[in-house]
Design an enzyme around this catalytic site. Structure first.
Site, PDB file in Angstrom:
ATOM      1  N   HIS A  79       0.616  -1.492  -0.020  1.00 30.27           N
ATOM      2  CA  HIS A  79      -0.049  -0.151   0.230  1.00 30.27           C
ATOM      3  C   HIS A  79       1.374   1.168  -0.615  1.00 30.27           C
ATOM      4  O   HIS A  79       1.584   1.845   0.745  1.00 30.27           O
ATOM      5  CB  HIS A  79      -1.394   0.108   1.407  1.00 30.27           C
ATOM      6  CG  HIS A  79      -2.091  -0.883   1.399  1.00 30.27           C
ATOM      7  ND1 HIS A  79      -2.053  -1.333   3.080  1.00 30.27           N
ATOM      8  CD2 HIS A  79      -1.646  -2.017   0.622  1.00 30.27           C
ATOM      9  CE1 HIS A  79      -2.583  -2.695   2.334  1.00 30.27           C
ATOM     10  NE2 HIS A  79      -2.627  -3.143   1.436  1.00 30.27           N
ATOM     11  N   TYR A 124       2.949   2.093  13.748  1.00 28.19           N
ATOM     12  CA  TYR A 124       3.333   3.226  12.447  1.00 28.19           C
ATOM     13  C   TYR A 124       2.900   4.688  12.882  1.00 28.19           C
ATOM     14  O   TYR A 124       1.392   4.772  12.874  1.00 28.19           O
ATOM     15  CB  TYR A 124       2.795   2.913  11.222  1.00 28.19           C
ATOM     16  CG  TYR A 124       1.596   2.321  10.689  1.00 28.19           C
ATOM     17  CD1 TYR A 124       0.534   3.415   9.927  1.00 28.19           C
ATOM     18  CD2 TYR A 124       1.323   0.930  10.729  1.00 28.19           C
ATOM     19  CE1 TYR A 124      -0.339   2.200   9.960  1.00 28.19           C
ATOM     20  CE2 TYR A 124       0.028   0.520  10.213  1.00 28.19           C
ATOM     21  CZ  TYR A 124      -0.689   1.039  10.209  1.00 28.19           C
ATOM     22  OH  TYR A 124      -2.302   1.253   9.503  1.00 28.19           O
TER      23      TYR A 124
END
Length: 467
Positions: A64, A127
């Site tokens: 992605h 993240y």
């Protein structure tokens, strides 16, 4: 020791994090902005923290590419990370792989495809990102198939034995991927001489822009601005201003000057700061009183002392822009572009046989809109140091009378037809004339130090008139 290393993908950085352990376990500073910036990491400005927990070995997610930057790390377990550059450009399709445990992190720039495969059970992959996720944002992702033969990622666990989602299995191969374009630069004031030049020069350089003039972006009414949130922009370049110097001395003009040049700029700065988006702002020599002796030039840190409302409102706007962590204030003077300006007026007078009287005691240099646009784009796209710069064309400091003579000469007319006058003589008996700086010369050194070559004003005038 905290260190940062590069990869084959431009901007994809690997961070080695110190991990301190004892009989109880371990501790690390996973994100420490001051230390990371000092080590060379871009200023991420995170607004969201996500965690992906993966129970099984071989869980594989991706690939992605998202319209924001992210800082990837592992809280527990280990992963095999794979990244593919899906940005438009020469590095499109480049692959980098890194095994991550608690001792490493990776900075992933916007448009680089991100994927991972777990190597241990109960792995927590975490993240930070610098924009908020939304369904609309997901529509701007770029995807690549994990099994793409061109990328040829050497997965430790073959994909046929791994845990994948049906959605990830269906992503396109590299040959069918539309590269992610760079984030756009928002240009305000796109209908003016400089704004038109900015849009044209950006498009010629392949830089995406989102351009707004007065018809689509009313600077005096921030509640009506068509873009409320600035996240996802590469930068904002504000070329919008109320520049009618004489009109600014009237009650109505004073209100407009402050609304456009100060109040709106303060709101623009607030939104840029909130979004972590850089702001480039065009200012003017009118923030100075121009009392420097002829032969001296204003350095960028010269004290502000505007003489009139226009300069005062622009000085206030500068103060607001300095609240943005990443900003560039670019002061300029005597701007010449396509449309109504001094050079066009002199050329018209020469052609019509009019012999003008032109001021010969105001000193400065011309600035051609194309060159000013190039300078602004240079600062924005090269991540030049934050601060204040001056941009005019180079060459000798001259007067308006000198420029008028050049125009007559270059258009094949007799320059002796032009009479020199003083500012006092020119304005005698005229009402509503704002004060002008007598010396508008600006030091260009800080801009040149960023690697920008400033073209000569005399050469550029000849080219301009030839067109």
């Amino acid at each position: 020791m905290l260190t940062i290393s590069t990869t084959d993908i431009p901007g994809l950085l690997v961070i080695d994090l110190p991990v301190h352990g004892d009989n109880r376990g371990w501790f690390k500073e996973n994100w420490q902005r001051q230390k990371l910036l000092a080590a060379g990491l871009p200023d991420l400005g995170p607004v969201q923290n996500n965690i992906s927990f993966n129970a099984s070995v071989g869980t594989t997610r991706g690939i992605h590419a998202e319209p924001w930057d992210k800082y990837v790390s592992v809280a527990t377990g280990r992963i095999f990370g794979a990244w593919v550059d899906l940005r438009a450009g020469e590095s499109f399709g480049t692959v980098a792989t890194v095994e991550l445990g608690p001792e490493k992190a990776v900075f992933v720039p916007r448009g680089v495809g991100n994927s991972f495969q777990t190597l241990e059970p109960d792995t927590a992959y975490t993240y930070l990102v610098n924009d908020h996720w939304s369904a609309d944002a997901q529509s701007r992702y770029t995807f690549l198939n994990l099994a793409d033969p061109t990328a040829a990622i050497a997965w430790p666990i073959p994909l046929e034995d791994a845990e994948l989602s049906d959605k990830d299995r269906a992503h396109p191969m590299l040959a069918d991927v539309t590269p992610m374009q760079p984030a756009p630069i928002l240009v305000l004031g796109a209908g003016g001489q400089l704004g038109r030049a900015l849009v044209a020069r950006a498009e010629a350089a392949g830089i995406p822009v989102e351009a707004h003039g007065r018809d689509t972006w009313d600077m005096t009414d921030p509640t009506s601005w068509p873009r409320e949130h600035f996240r996802g922009l590469r930068a904002v370049v504000n070329a919008s201003a109320m520049t009618a110097v004489d009109a600014a001395e009237t009650p109505e003009g004073r209100a407009e000057a402050w609304a456009v040049n100060a109040t709106a700029v303060a709101e623009l700065a607030r939104r840029c700061a909130d979004a972590g988006v850089p702001l480039a702002h065009v200012s003017t020599d009118y923030v100075f009183d121009g009392t420097l002796p002829v032969g001296q030039e204003h350095p960028v840190d010269h004290p502000l002392a505007p003489l009139g409302v226009y300069g005062q409102s622009k000085a206030a706007g500068e103060t607001a822009v300095r609240t943005v962590p990443r900003h560039w204030i670019v002061r300029t003077s005597w701007v010449i572009g396509e449309g109504k300006n001094f050079v066009a007026t002199m050329a018209s007078l020469a052609e019509r046989g009019v012999d003008p009287a032109v001021v010969a005691d105001q000193h400065g240099r011309l600035t051609f809109a194309d060159d000013l646009a190039d300078a602004l784009l240079h600062l924005v796209t090269t991540d030049a140091p934050t601060g204040t710069y001056h941009m005019t064309n180079s060459g000798d400091v001259v007067t308006w009378h000198d420029v008028a003579r050049w125009v007559f000469e270059d258009t094949g007319h007799d320059a002796s037809r032009i009479s020199p006058v003083t500012t006092a003589e020119y304005t005698a008996g005229k009402a509503g004339i704002a004060p002008r700086p007598a010396n508008s010369a600006l030091v260009l050194g800080p801009l040149e130090a960023t690697g920008f070559e400033v073209p000569d004003q005399r050469d550029r005038l000849r080219e301009h008139l030839a067109r």
